[in-house]
Motif scaffolding. Structure first.
Motif, PDB file in Angstrom:
ATOM      1  N   HIS A  19     -13.472 -15.598  -3.483  1.00  0.00           N
ATOM      2  CA  HIS A  19     -14.843 -15.692  -2.985  1.00  0.00           C
ATOM      3  C   HIS A  19     -15.637 -14.442  -3.375  1.00  0.00           C
ATOM      4  CE1 HIS A  19     -17.437 -17.078   0.690  1.00  0.00           C
ATOM      5  NE2 HIS A  19     -18.200 -16.610  -0.285  1.00  0.00           N
ATOM      6  N   GLN A  20     -15.057 -13.278  -3.121  1.00  0.00           N
ATOM      7  CA  GLN A  20     -15.765 -12.036  -3.422  1.00  0.00           C
ATOM      8  C   GLN A  20     -15.937 -11.825  -4.928  1.00  0.00           C
ATOM      9  OE1 GLN A  20     -17.297 -10.244  -1.095  1.00  0.00           O
ATOM     10  NE2 GLN A  20     -16.554 -11.834   0.310  1.00  0.00           N
ATOM     11  N   ALA A  21     -14.942 -12.248  -5.715  1.00  0.00           N
ATOM     12  CA  ALA A  21     -15.060 -12.125  -7.174  1.00  0.00           C
ATOM     13  C   ALA A  21     -16.156 -13.030  -7.708  1.00  0.00           C
ATOM     14  CB  ALA A  21     -13.726 -12.454  -7.835  1.00  0.00           C
ATOM     15  N   ALA A  22     -16.321 -14.193  -7.086  1.00  0.00           N
ATOM     16  CA  ALA A  22     -17.414 -15.085  -7.491  1.00  0.00           C
ATOM     17  C   ALA A  22     -18.763 -14.432  -7.217  1.00  0.00           C
ATOM     18  CB  ALA A  22     -17.301 -16.416  -6.754  1.00  0.00           C
ATOM     19  N   ILE A  23     -18.922 -13.825  -6.051  1.00  0.00           N
ATOM     20  CA  ILE A  23     -20.173 -13.139  -5.703  1.00  0.00           C
ATOM     21  C   ILE A  23     -20.426 -11.982  -6.670  1.00  0.00           C
ATOM     22  CG2 ILE A  23     -21.300 -11.717  -3.939  1.00  0.00           C
ATOM     23  CD1 ILE A  23     -19.929 -13.466  -1.821  1.00  0.00           C
ATOM     24  N   ALA A  24     -19.339 -11.318  -7.100  1.00  0.00           N
ATOM     25  CA  ALA A  24     -19.476 -10.183  -8.027  1.00  0.00           C
ATOM     26  C   ALA A  24     -19.829 -10.626  -9.441  1.00  0.00           C
ATOM     27  CB  ALA A  24     -18.178  -9.381  -8.040  1.00  0.00           C
ATOM     28  N   GLY A  25     -19.752 -11.934  -9.724  1.00  0.00           N
ATOM     29  CA  GLY A  25     -20.147 -12.423 -11.044  1.00  0.00           C
ATOM     30  C   GLY A  25     -19.020 -12.536 -12.036  1.00  0.00           C
ATOM     31  N   MET A  26     -17.784 -12.730 -11.572  1.00  0.00           N
ATOM     32  CA  MET A  26     -16.638 -12.774 -12.482  1.00  0.00           C
ATOM     33  C   MET A  26     -16.443 -14.144 -13.114  1.00  0.00           C
ATOM     34  SD  MET A  26     -12.786 -11.490 -11.600  1.00  0.00           S
ATOM     35  CE  MET A  26     -11.538 -11.285 -12.883  1.00  0.00           C
ATOM     36  N   GLY A  27     -16.826 -15.223 -12.415  1.00  0.00           N
ATOM     37  CA  GLY A  27     -16.615 -16.557 -12.980  1.00  0.00           C
ATOM     38  C   GLY A  27     -16.953 -17.638 -11.979  1.00  0.00           C
ATOM     39  N   PHE A  28     -16.554 -18.868 -12.311  1.00  0.00           N
ATOM     40  CA  PHE A  28     -16.766 -20.017 -11.430  1.00  0.00           C
ATOM     41  C   PHE A  28     -15.654 -20.072 -10.369  1.00  0.00           C
ATOM     42  CE2 PHE A  28     -18.800 -21.229 -15.429  1.00  0.00           C
ATOM     43  CZ  PHE A  28     -20.023 -21.725 -14.995  1.00  0.00           C
ATOM     44  N   ALA A  29     -16.006 -20.546  -9.182  1.00  0.00           N
ATOM     45  CA  ALA A  29     -15.014 -20.708  -8.123  1.00  0.00           C
ATOM     46  C   ALA A  29     -15.276 -22.019  -7.394  1.00  0.00           C
ATOM     47  CB  ALA A  29     -15.065 -19.543  -7.145  1.00  0.00           C
ATOM     48  N   MET A  30     -14.195 -22.658  -6.963  1.00  0.00           N
ATOM     49  CA  MET A  30     -14.286 -23.860  -6.141  1.00  0.00           C
ATOM     50  C   MET A  30     -14.033 -23.440  -4.699  1.00  0.00           C
ATOM     51  SD  MET A  30     -14.806 -27.147  -6.305  1.00  0.00           S
ATOM     52  CE  MET A  30     -14.504 -27.488  -8.040  1.00  0.00           C
ATOM     53  N   LEU A  31     -15.094 -23.496  -3.876  1.00  0.00           N
ATOM     54  CA  LEU A  31     -15.007 -23.023  -2.498  1.00  0.00           C
ATOM     55  C   LEU A  31     -15.371 -24.134  -1.525  1.00  0.00           C
ATOM     56  CD1 LEU A  31     -16.801 -19.543  -2.786  1.00  0.00           C
ATOM     57  CD2 LEU A  31     -14.340 -19.987  -2.799  1.00  0.00           C
ATOM     58  N   PRO A  32     -14.825 -24.087  -0.295  1.00  0.00           N
ATOM     59  CA  PRO A  32     -15.253 -25.048   0.720  1.00  0.00           C
ATOM     60  C   PRO A  32     -16.755 -24.926   0.967  1.00  0.00           C
ATOM     61  CG  PRO A  32     -13.309 -23.840   1.445  1.00  0.00           C
ATOM     62  CD  PRO A  32     -13.798 -23.162   0.211  1.00  0.00           C
ATOM     63  N   ASN A  33     -17.417 -26.057   1.154  1.00  0.00           N
ATOM     64  CA  ASN A  33     -18.866 -26.053   1.384  1.00  0.00           C
ATOM     65  C   ASN A  33     -19.265 -25.085   2.481  1.00  0.00           C
ATOM     66  OD1 ASN A  33     -19.622 -27.862  -0.583  1.00  0.00           O
ATOM     67  ND2 ASN A  33     -19.767 -29.623   0.788  1.00  0.00           N
ATOM     68  N   TRP A  34     -18.544 -25.175   3.631  1.00  0.00           N
ATOM     69  CA  TRP A  34     -18.964 -24.374   4.774  1.00  0.00           C
ATOM     70  C   TRP A  34     -18.770 -22.887   4.525  1.00  0.00           C
ATOM     71  CZ3 TRP A  34     -15.819 -21.049   7.378  1.00  0.00           C
ATOM     72  CH2 TRP A  34     -14.447 -21.186   7.164  1.00  0.00           C
ATOM     73  N   ALA A  35     -17.784 -22.526   3.666  1.00  0.00           N
ATOM     74  CA  ALA A  35     -17.533 -21.111   3.386  1.00  0.00           C
ATOM     75  C   ALA A  35     -18.566 -20.541   2.422  1.00  0.00           C
ATOM     76  CB  ALA A  35     -16.132 -20.940   2.806  1.00  0.00           C
ATOM     77  N   ALA A  36     -19.112 -21.406   1.542  1.00  0.00           N
ATOM     78  CA  ALA A  36     -20.049 -20.926   0.520  1.00  0.00           C
ATOM     79  C   ALA A  36     -21.508 -21.101   0.917  1.00  0.00           C
ATOM     80  CB  ALA A  36     -19.784 -21.671  -0.793  1.00  0.00           C
ATOM     81  N   GLN A  37     -21.793 -21.914   1.944  1.00  0.00           N
ATOM     82  CA  GLN A  37     -23.172 -22.331   2.181  1.00  0.00           C
ATOM     83  C   GLN A  37     -24.117 -21.172   2.505  1.00  0.00           C
ATOM     84  OE1 GLN A  37     -22.897 -25.229   5.302  1.00  0.00           O
ATOM     85  NE2 GLN A  37     -22.223 -23.769   6.860  1.00  0.00           N
ATOM     86  N   ASN A  38     -23.658 -20.175   3.250  1.00  0.00           N
ATOM     87  CA  ASN A  38     -24.544 -19.050   3.563  1.00  0.00           C
ATOM     88  C   ASN A  38     -24.850 -18.218   2.325  1.00  0.00           C
ATOM     89  OD1 ASN A  38     -24.785 -19.707   6.261  1.00  0.00           O
ATOM     90  ND2 ASN A  38     -23.103 -18.395   6.914  1.00  0.00           N
ATOM     91  N   ASP A  39     -23.849 -18.052   1.445  1.00  0.00           N
ATOM     92  CA  ASP A  39     -24.082 -17.303   0.212  1.00  0.00           C
ATOM     93  C   ASP A  39     -25.035 -18.048  -0.716  1.00  0.00           C
ATOM     94  OD1 ASP A  39     -22.360 -15.030   0.684  1.00  0.00           O
ATOM     95  OD2 ASP A  39     -20.674 -16.401   0.455  1.00  0.00           O
ATOM     96  N   VAL A  40     -24.920 -19.383  -0.748  1.00  0.00           N
ATOM     97  CA  VAL A  40     -25.846 -20.180  -1.554  1.00  0.00           C
ATOM     98  C   VAL A  40     -27.255 -20.085  -0.970  1.00  0.00           C
ATOM     99  CG1 VAL A  40     -26.444 -22.533  -2.273  1.00  0.00           C
ATOM    100  CG2 VAL A  40     -24.064 -21.761  -2.381  1.00  0.00           C
ATOM    101  N   LYS A  41     -27.362 -20.194   0.338  1.00  0.00           N
ATOM    102  CA  LYS A  41     -28.665 -20.126   1.005  1.00  0.00           C
ATOM    103  C   LYS A  41     -29.345 -18.782   0.768  1.00  0.00           C
ATOM    104  CE  LYS A  41     -30.722 -20.365   5.638  1.00  0.00           C
ATOM    105  NZ  LYS A  41     -30.436 -20.551   7.097  1.00  0.00           N
ATOM    106  N   ASP A  42     -28.553 -17.689   0.788  1.00  0.00           N
ATOM    107  CA  ASP A  42     -29.119 -16.345   0.645  1.00  0.00           C
ATOM    108  C   ASP A  42     -29.208 -15.879  -0.808  1.00  0.00           C
ATOM    109  OD1 ASP A  42     -29.301 -16.298   3.391  1.00  0.00           O
ATOM    110  OD2 ASP A  42     -27.427 -15.182   3.670  1.00  0.00           O
ATOM    111  N   GLY A  43     -28.780 -16.721  -1.760  1.00  0.00           N
ATOM    112  CA  GLY A  43     -28.952 -16.398  -3.177  1.00  0.00           C
ATOM    113  C   GLY A  43     -27.837 -15.590  -3.803  1.00  0.00           C
TER     114      GLY A  43
END
Length: 298
Positions: free
Chosen positions: A226-250
């Motif tokens: 999850h953190q590596a995805a936020i850092a820009g390392m690559g694509f990640a498959m994450l649970p919707n509920w775990a990723a939704q706040n990061d998607v909402k906040d950009g």
């Protein structure tokens, strides 16, 4: 020698892996603790524990024997409690093994609500994400999205988990934003080793197709992915509920959001027993209820 006490001593030593700690816990001497274990081994005619000056571990026979007697001892303890309190209520320490991503405020709230309703139950929680031997380690309940059942274990489905493909905006600026699933073939992936270690991801439902990404980071720890995805390392498959706040906040972007990405079930794994201790049974029912896991994942 009291065989029932010997069985209890053996079970305690097997689960705590320490003779001295068990001796102090049961208020007997270390020498007597060892005698109780030897008494059980003599009765069954097999070595149940491997021990040296530093380590204690179960033999294969010991793990099998512990799995057989543990529910009997738990049942006896609860029967005694029932006679003394006129009610069969959950009590004792509930040892849990959880995925790393359950270290979050929502699941902490689940534990808090359950404890408020069952104040005599305490928790011992492992969040290492490693593969465990539930019987040998004395784990009452494990929650897993992907889990290969060992012999003697059963699984109860608790809730469905929907996943989405995500990546950081800065990474997508460099790589490009995929327009079709085929654009993901050979793309750098942060892969959860228990589900997609080879980078292969199925989309489109049960009869869908595969895309094959290139795993540049594999881990059984969901948090680092999850953190590596936020850092820009690559694509990640994450649970919707775990990723939704990061998607909402950009911090992350949903990739191909109209594609039907995988859906998996989170399962409760526990020993296959005809009798479940009240603490396990009640927590299972709580997790499956309206205030349990489904409330967190909705």
């Amino acid at each position: 020698m009291d065989t029932l006490l010997s069985l209890r001593v053996f079970a305690e030593v097997a689960e705590h892996k320490n003779f001295s700690a068990v001796a102090e816990r049961l208020n007997i001497s270390p020498a007597m603790t060892s005698k109780h274990v030897k008494h059980v081994e003599a009765r069954v005619g097999a070595r149940l524990l491997n021990r040296n000056s530093r380590n204690v571990s179960l033999t294969e026979a010991g793990a099998q024997y512990l799995q057989t007697i543990r529910p009997l001892l738990d049942g006896l303890m609860e029967a005694e409690a029932q006679l003394s309190t006129d009610s069969l209520s959950p009590r004792g320490t509930l040892k849990l093994s959880l995925p790393v991503w359950m270290s979050n405020p929502d699941f902490a709230a689940i534990l808090t609500t359950y404890h408020q309703q069952n104040p005599h139950v305490t928790f011992d929680v492992d969040l290492s994400g490693r593969k465990i031997n539930m019987v040998e380690e004395g784990v009452d309940l494990a929650l897993r999205v992907a889990f290969k059942l060992d012999e003697g274990l059963i699984a109860r489905k608790l809730a469905e988990v929907t996943f989405q493909m995500v990546a950081a905006p800065a990474f997508l600026d460099r790589f490009g934003r995929p327009q079709t699933p085929d654009d993901l073939n050979n793309a750098p992936m942060l892969a959860y080793s228990h589900v997609a270690a080879d980078g292969r991801v199925k989309f489109g439902g049960e009869n869908g197709m595969d895309v094959k990404l290139d795993p540049i980071l594999k881990s059984s720890n969901e948090s680092i992915l999850h953190q590596a995805a936020i850092a820009g390392m690559g694509f990640a498959m994450l649970p919707n509920w775990a990723a939704q706040n990061d998607v909402k906040d950009g911090r992350l972007e949903a990739v191909l959001p109209t594609v039907e990405w995988p859906k998996l079930h989170i399962q409760a794994i526990y020993a296959d027993r005809s009798y479940l201790p009240a603490k396990v049974r009640s927590f299972l029912d709580f997790l499956a209820g309206p205030d349990g896991v489904s409330a967190v994942l909705k």
